[in-house]
Each structure stands twice: as structure tokens, then as C-alpha cells.
Design a protein around this motif. Structure first.
Motif, PDB file in Angstrom:
ATOM      1  N   VAL A   1      45.143  44.909  22.301  1.00 39.25           N
ATOM      2  CA  VAL A   1      46.019  44.457  21.220  1.00 39.25           C
ATOM      3  C   VAL A   1      47.465  44.722  21.635  1.00 39.25           C
ATOM      4  CG1 VAL A   1      46.650  44.805  18.795  1.00 39.25           C
ATOM      5  CG2 VAL A   1      44.251  44.909  19.482  1.00 39.25           C
ATOM      6  N   CYS A   2      48.343  43.738  21.416  1.00 43.70           N
ATOM      7  CA  CYS A   2      49.738  43.871  21.838  1.00 43.70           C
ATOM      8  C   CYS A   2      50.676  43.257  20.802  1.00 43.70           C
ATOM      9  CB  CYS A   2      49.950  43.197  23.187  1.00 43.70           C
ATOM     10  SG  CYS A   2      49.493  41.439  23.188  1.00 43.70           S
ATOM     11  N   GLN A   3      51.946  43.523  20.978  1.00 42.37           N
ATOM     12  CA  GLN A   3      52.965  42.956  20.093  1.00 42.37           C
ATOM     13  C   GLN A   3      54.027  42.197  20.875  1.00 42.37           C
ATOM     14  OE1 GLN A   3      54.506  46.198  17.788  1.00 42.37           O
ATOM     15  NE2 GLN A   3      52.639  46.414  16.592  1.00 42.37           N
TER      16      GLN A   3
ATOM     17  N   CYS B   1      51.932  43.931  28.274  1.00 44.64           N
ATOM     18  CA  CYS B   1      50.724  43.508  29.007  1.00 44.64           C
ATOM     19  C   CYS B   1      50.949  43.445  30.512  1.00 44.64           C
ATOM     20  CB  CYS B   1      50.288  42.130  28.526  1.00 44.64           C
ATOM     21  SG  CYS B   1      49.968  42.049  26.769  1.00 44.64           S
TER      22      CYS B   1
ATOM     23  N   CYS C   1      51.251  38.005  25.992  1.00 45.62           N
ATOM     24  CA  CYS C   1      50.702  38.506  24.742  1.00 45.62           C
ATOM     25  C   CYS C   1      50.691  37.353  23.748  1.00 45.62           C
ATOM     26  CB  CYS C   1      51.562  39.664  24.229  1.00 45.62           C
ATOM     27  SG  CYS C   1      51.033  40.337  22.641  1.00 45.62           S
TER      28      CYS C   1
ATOM     29  N   PRO D   1      48.497  35.292  20.279  1.00 44.72           N
ATOM     30  CA  PRO D   1      47.449  35.383  19.247  1.00 44.72           C
ATOM     31  C   PRO D   1      46.203  34.638  19.740  1.00 44.72           C
ATOM     32  CG  PRO D   1      49.253  33.948  18.538  1.00 44.72           C
ATOM     33  CD  PRO D   1      49.636  34.519  19.856  1.00 44.72           C
TER      34      PRO D   1
ATOM     35  N   ASN E   1      43.926  34.180  13.178  1.00 47.18           N
ATOM     36  CA  ASN E   1      43.968  35.610  13.457  1.00 47.18           C
ATOM     37  C   ASN E   1      45.401  36.004  13.864  1.00 47.18           C
ATOM     38  OD1 ASN E   1      43.531  38.235  14.172  1.00 47.18           O
ATOM     39  ND2 ASN E   1      41.870  37.800  15.619  1.00 47.18           N
ATOM     40  N   PRO E   2      46.107  36.766  13.038  1.00 51.35           N
ATOM     41  CA  PRO E   2      47.503  37.091  13.333  1.00 51.35           C
ATOM     42  C   PRO E   2      47.686  38.128  14.461  1.00 51.35           C
ATOM     43  CG  PRO E   2      46.832  38.194  11.320  1.00 51.35           C
ATOM     44  CD  PRO E   2      45.679  37.335  11.756  1.00 51.35           C
ATOM     45  N   SER E   3      46.635  38.890  14.797  1.00 52.33           N
ATOM     46  CA  SER E   3      46.806  39.904  15.846  1.00 52.33           C
ATOM     47  C   SER E   3      46.828  39.243  17.228  1.00 52.33           C
ATOM     48  CB  SER E   3      45.707  40.966  15.768  1.00 52.33           C
ATOM     49  OG  SER E   3      44.467  40.402  16.099  1.00 52.33           O
ATOM     50  N   SER E   4      47.702  39.740  18.069  1.00 50.08           N
ATOM     51  CA  SER E   4      47.837  39.202  19.428  1.00 50.08           C
ATOM     52  C   SER E   4      47.150  40.119  20.420  1.00 50.08           C
ATOM     53  CB  SER E   4      49.320  39.084  19.790  1.00 50.08           C
ATOM     54  OG  SER E   4      49.962  38.183  18.934  1.00 50.08           O
ATOM     55  N   ARG E   5      46.749  39.527  21.539  1.00 52.45           N
ATOM     56  CA  ARG E   5      46.086  40.282  22.606  1.00 52.45           C
ATOM     57  C   ARG E   5      46.653  39.875  23.960  1.00 52.45           C
ATOM     58  NH1 ARG E   5      41.846  43.455  20.842  1.00 52.45           N
ATOM     59  NH2 ARG E   5      41.057  42.844  18.829  1.00 52.45           N
ATOM     60  N   CYS E   6      46.528  40.804  24.909  1.00 49.27           N
ATOM     61  CA  CYS E   6      46.942  40.510  26.279  1.00 49.27           C
ATOM     62  C   CYS E   6      45.967  39.483  26.846  1.00 49.27           C
ATOM     63  CB  CYS E   6      46.909  41.770  27.134  1.00 49.27           C
ATOM     64  SG  CYS E   6      48.112  43.012  26.638  1.00 49.27           S
TER      65      CYS E   6
END
Length: 158
Positions: A121-123, A128, A133, A135, A140-145
Motif C-alpha cells: 500500500v502506498c500514497q 515504491c 503507485c 489505485p 478502490n481508493p487505496s493505491s498500491r506499488c
């Protein structure tokens, strides 16, 4: 020998003994030697009053060849808040924990912070390893590398 001969010799001995001053009926040398506690550069014979360990107390130390007063700095592995605290001049994130630590520089004299692996999980892109990074979906609002994609290896959404 007469008194006139002893007077200049006595004066010479007193001058040779070094400058002194009176402080609350105590005779104290005006300058402190290497290793003695101090507060200001002017207190030391070397004109250098710096910290020499994690202890915030300052001590008289010798100047460098370039006539600089260099304070002690934290070695690698110690917690830090800014580069100037570290001997390596490199205060970075070294693991998934959010704290910053003194760390060595790379062969090319760079401070490269630890970055999160793919799927974390990243912002922001800089968090990363892939510098990407994004979404996972619009819902889904959370972002990932994520991996970089395309011919030019850009950070593009799927």
C-alpha cells in the motif's frame, strides 16, 4: 643577588604560568585543555567546544587540519531526523518502519532510501521500488506499488 635581579625573573615566571582570573575566590586557568567540559569555543585552548558522543555535553577538542571544529556525528544504524546528524551525512528510511536511520551512501555517494515492494500500500510514487503507485481500480481508493508497463516502462494505469 640583589632584589632588582629577582623582580624581572619573578615577573617572567608569573607571565609564563599563563593567564588566570579570580572567580569566587578560586584560581582557575582561563583556557581549558583537550577533553575538558566546556560551553563555548572561546573557553578552549583549541577554540573548539563540540559534542563528542550522544551525550549533549560539550568538550574541548582539537581542530582539524583545515582549522575546523567538527562535532561527533551518529554512526550508521542510529535514529536520526536530518542528514547533518549522521557521520555519513545520510539519514534515510531503511526498512518498512517509518523511522529514519543513519545509513551509508552508495558507491556513487548517494543516499537511496528503502522503497516498498510491488503490491505494498502506498500514497506516492517515491515510496515504491518501481516508482509507480497507482489505485488498483476506480472503485478502490487505496493505491498500491505496481510494475511499470509498456514499451517505455511508464507508470500507466491498467
Amino acid at each position: 643577588m640583589s632584589v632588582t635581579v629577582w623582580t624581572p625573573l619573578l615577573l617572567l615566571l608569573l607571565l609564563w604560568a599563563g593567564p588566570t582570573f579570580q572567580d569566587k575566590n578560586m584560581r582557575v586557568s582561563a583556557y581549558k585543555g583537550i577533553g575538558e567540559m566546556c560551553r563555548y569555543n572561546s573557553e578552549c585552548q583549541s577554540d573548539c567546544c563540540v559534542t563528542n558522543s550522544l551525550n549533549p555535553q560539550k568538550f574541548c577538542t582539537a581542530q582539524t587540519v583545515f582549522l575546523e571544529c567538527v562535532p561527533w556525528r551518529k554512526p550508521n544504524g542510529f535514529l536520526c531526523e536530518e542528514n547533518s546528524e549522521c557521520h555519513s551525512n545520510c539519514c534515510i528510511r531503511t526498512s518498512s518502519s517509518p523511522g529514519l536511520f543513519c545509513s551509508s551512501k552508495t558507491f556513487f555517494m548517494q543516499c537511496i532510501s528503502w522503497r516498498m515492494p510491488e503490491g505494498a500500500v502506498c500514497q506516492h510514487h517515491l515510496e515504491c521500488w518501481s516508482l509507480c503507485c497507482l489505485p488498483l481500480s476506480e472503485n478502490n481508493p487505496s493505491s498500491r506499488c505496481t510494475k511499470r508497463t509498456g514499451l517505455l516502462a511508464l507508470c500507466l494505469p491498467i
